[in-house]
Each structure stands twice: as structure tokens, then as C-alpha cells.
Design an enzyme around this catalytic site. Structure first.
Site, PDB file in Angstrom:
ATOM      1  N   CYS A  86       0.813  -1.212   0.000  1.00 26.37           N
ATOM      2  CA  CYS A  86       0.000   0.000   0.000  1.00 26.37           C
ATOM      3  C   CYS A  86       0.850   1.267   0.000  1.00 26.37           C
ATOM      4  O   CYS A  86       0.316   2.369  -0.022  1.00 26.37           O
ATOM      5  CB  CYS A  86      -0.963  -0.009   1.180  1.00 26.37           C
ATOM      6  SG  CYS A  86      -0.242  -0.536   2.720  1.00 26.37           S
TER       7      CYS A  86
ATOM      8  N   CYS B  18      -1.853  -3.227   9.012  1.00 25.38           N
ATOM      9  CA  CYS B  18      -1.477  -1.925   9.605  1.00 25.38           C
ATOM     10  C   CYS B  18      -0.986  -2.119  11.035  1.00 25.38           C
ATOM     11  O   CYS B  18      -0.033  -1.457  11.471  1.00 25.38           O
ATOM     12  CB  CYS B  18      -2.670  -0.972   9.613  1.00 25.38           C
ATOM     13  SG  CYS B  18      -3.309  -0.612   7.970  1.00 25.38           S
TER      14      CYS B  18
END
Lengths: 136, 170
Positions: free
Chosen positions: A37, A106
Site C-alpha cells: 500500500c 497496519c
């Protein structure tokens, strides 16, 4: 993507954003990224003589979950010992922020950043000991 | 999802083309159209259902392979995975020095004023062109590891470019 209230809170009011002096002997810097990402996360800790983390700062370029994960991590780090910090797991972050499965990476990034910051701090201390200088 | 497919199916094999970065765009398209005609579901409507399902899967594989090989970045990724399966994921952890640079780049994009944005966009384009040239060179030397690491580095530049474009549109 529906973010949880806790993620939104950290995203809108991130805690402990900023930098510490990366060259200071009592500061450890961890910088990690997720190529999938393009997120980059920098997390820094300042440790006192007793091995307690007295300050933590972060800077994250990424999605709301990445920002919230690192913001939460700095909150948790302040006041803990380095050993306690080593025990922080990404699953705790997932639970606290109610991260959905697609955002688990994350929290992994935040755990990696904590470990990298500690490793950097410890290698600095190691070098100081080898050089025979007093510990800072 | 795309990454999984890349690992399982070799797009060069699907299209019967040589596994190289130097694919000629016209050759690629001609082969794609040729294979698509033979695998088109409408064309084979009369055959029984099992065979039709297989035909559909083949048509999808041909489409995927064409999309993958048409773009030099996914083509390079396919070559890496062919040489060393899993190598792109295995080289995803980049050096702190590189990541510090990636963070500065993200910062520059976030802070860029409109008049500075074009110069920054140009810098990103040049960097990506240089990385792609390095990837070509690495693959020529069958160095899948270096090529894969460069592919991972490129993603941060691509992200910065996309963020900048989005910012300029806003």
C-alpha cells in the site's frame, strides 16, 4: 470502508506526532513500510537509565488504520519498560481499534516499528558499551 | 488477489510467448486476439457445459495474462515469480535508509504547493523510469532478487505519484 470510532479518533486527533533526535544515544528509531500500500511508518522511543520509555513519537504516511495503529502504539509505549514494550502484539492493537481483516497489516506494521525502534536503541547502547563510554 | 494469480499461473506460458521483458506490444496484442478468438465462450456455445466452463476459465486466464504482460511493472513481477516463486514478498522489507527517503518523498507530496507539484511529478517519473531500467538490467542477469526488491521500491514511488495526482485534482 467503515472505520471504528477509535480509529477515527486517533486519525482526527493523532497522539504524539513528531520526531525525536535520531542521533541521540537514548533514542531508538524504527522505520518500516508496506510496499503493497506504500505506507511508511516511523516510530521513535526515548528511554531513561532505568530502561523505561519516557517519550514516544511517530510519523506515518498511510491510511487511517496505519495512523491510528501507530498513534495508539505511542500511547501504550509511554511509561512502559523496554521489556514490556517488546511484549506488545499487533493482535492487541487489532482488538483495541476493532480493525477489520483487511487492515490487520497496519497493526503488524506498528508492531514491527516498535521492535525496530527497540532494536535500534539496543544496538546504540551496545555500541556505547563496547566503546567503553558511560551509558546515557 | 492479483498477486496470488501471478504466482499460480505463468502468463507467458498462457500466451505461448517467450519469457522476457522485451515483448513487442504488437506481437503481444496479436497473440492475445488470436487466442481469445479460439477461447471465446459465444463461439463454442454448442459444446457441453463442462467444456464450456473450462473454456470460460481459459478465456479469463488469457485476459489476465494479457493484462499482466501489457504493463511493464506487472510483466517484471511475473518474470520475478517465474524465476523465484515468492521472491517479491520475500524482498518486501526494505532498508531503513530507503524507507527514510520514502517518508521524505511522502512528506514532499503532502506539502507540495501547486507550483512545485509539476517538478515533483517529473522527479517521480524520472525515478520510476530509472528503477524500471534497473529492473530490466537485473532480469537480463537473471537476478530475480534485485529485480523484486526494486519492484517493491517502485511501489512507494508509484504511491507518491498517485497521491500527487489526486492532490492536484482536488
Amino acid at each position: 470502508m467503515a472505520y471504528s470510532n477509535k480509529v477515527l479518533d486517533h486519525y482526527q486527533h493523532p497522539r504524539n506526532v513528531g520526531s525525536l533526535d535520531k542521533d541521540a544515544a537514548d533514542v531508538g528509531t524504527g522505520i518500516v513500510g508496506a510496499p503493497e500500500c506504500g505506507d511508511v511508518m516511523k516510530l521513535q522511543i526515548k528511554v531513561d537509565e532505568s530502561g523505561r520509555i519516557v517519550d514516544a513519537k511517530f510519523k506515518t504516511y498511510g491510511c487511517g488504520s496505519a495512523i491510528a495503529s501507530s498513534s495508539l502504539a505511542t500511547e501504550w509505549l509511554k511509561g512502559t519498560t523496554v521489556d514490556e514494550a517488546m511484549a506488545i502484539r499487533n493482535t492487541q492493537i487489532v482488538e483495541e481499534l476493532s480493525l477489520p481483516p483487511v487492515k490487520i497489516h497496519c497493526s503488524v506494521l506498528a508492531e514491527d516499528a516498535i521492535k525496530a525502534a527497540i532494536a535500534d536503541y539496543q544496538s546504540k547502547q551496545e555500541r556505547l558499551r563496547e566503546a567503553g563510554a558511560p551509558e546515557s | 488477489m492479483r498477486h496470488v494469480l501471478l504466482r499460480l499461473i505463468d502468463p507467458f506460458e498462457t500466451l505461448g510467448l517467450p519469457a522476457t521483458m522485451d515483448l513487442d506490444a504488437a506481437t503481444l496484442e496479436a497473440r492475445y486476439l488470436e487466442l481469445s478468438r479460439t477461447a471465446h465462450p459465444d463461439r463454442n456455445a454448442e459444446v457441453e457445459s463442462d467444456a464450456q466452463v473450462a473454456m470460460l476459465a481459459r478465456a479469463a486466464a488469457i485476459n489476465d495474462a494479457f493484462r499482466t504482460l501489457r504493463d511493464p511493472w506487472t510483466r517484471a513481477q511475473a518474470l520475478c515469480e517465474r524465476l523465484a516463486p515468492g521472491v517479491v514478498a520475500a524482498t518486501a522489507k526494505l532498508s531503513p535508509e530507503f524507507l527514510a527517503g520514502a517518508m521524505e518523498l511522502a512528506e514532499a507530496v503532502a506539502l507540495a504547493e501547486r507550483d512545485a507539484a509539476e517538478a515533483l511529478a517529473e522527479r517521480i517519473r524520472r525515478a520510476l523510469a530509472a528503477i524500471l531500467a534497473d529492473i530490466r538490467a537485473a532480469l537480463t542477469h537473471v537476478d530475480a532478487r534485485s529485480a523484486a526488491r526494486l519492484l517493491n521500491e517502485a511501489r512507494y514511488w508509484q504511491k507518491a505519484g498517485a497521491d500527487l495526482r489526486q492532490k492536484l485534482r482536488a
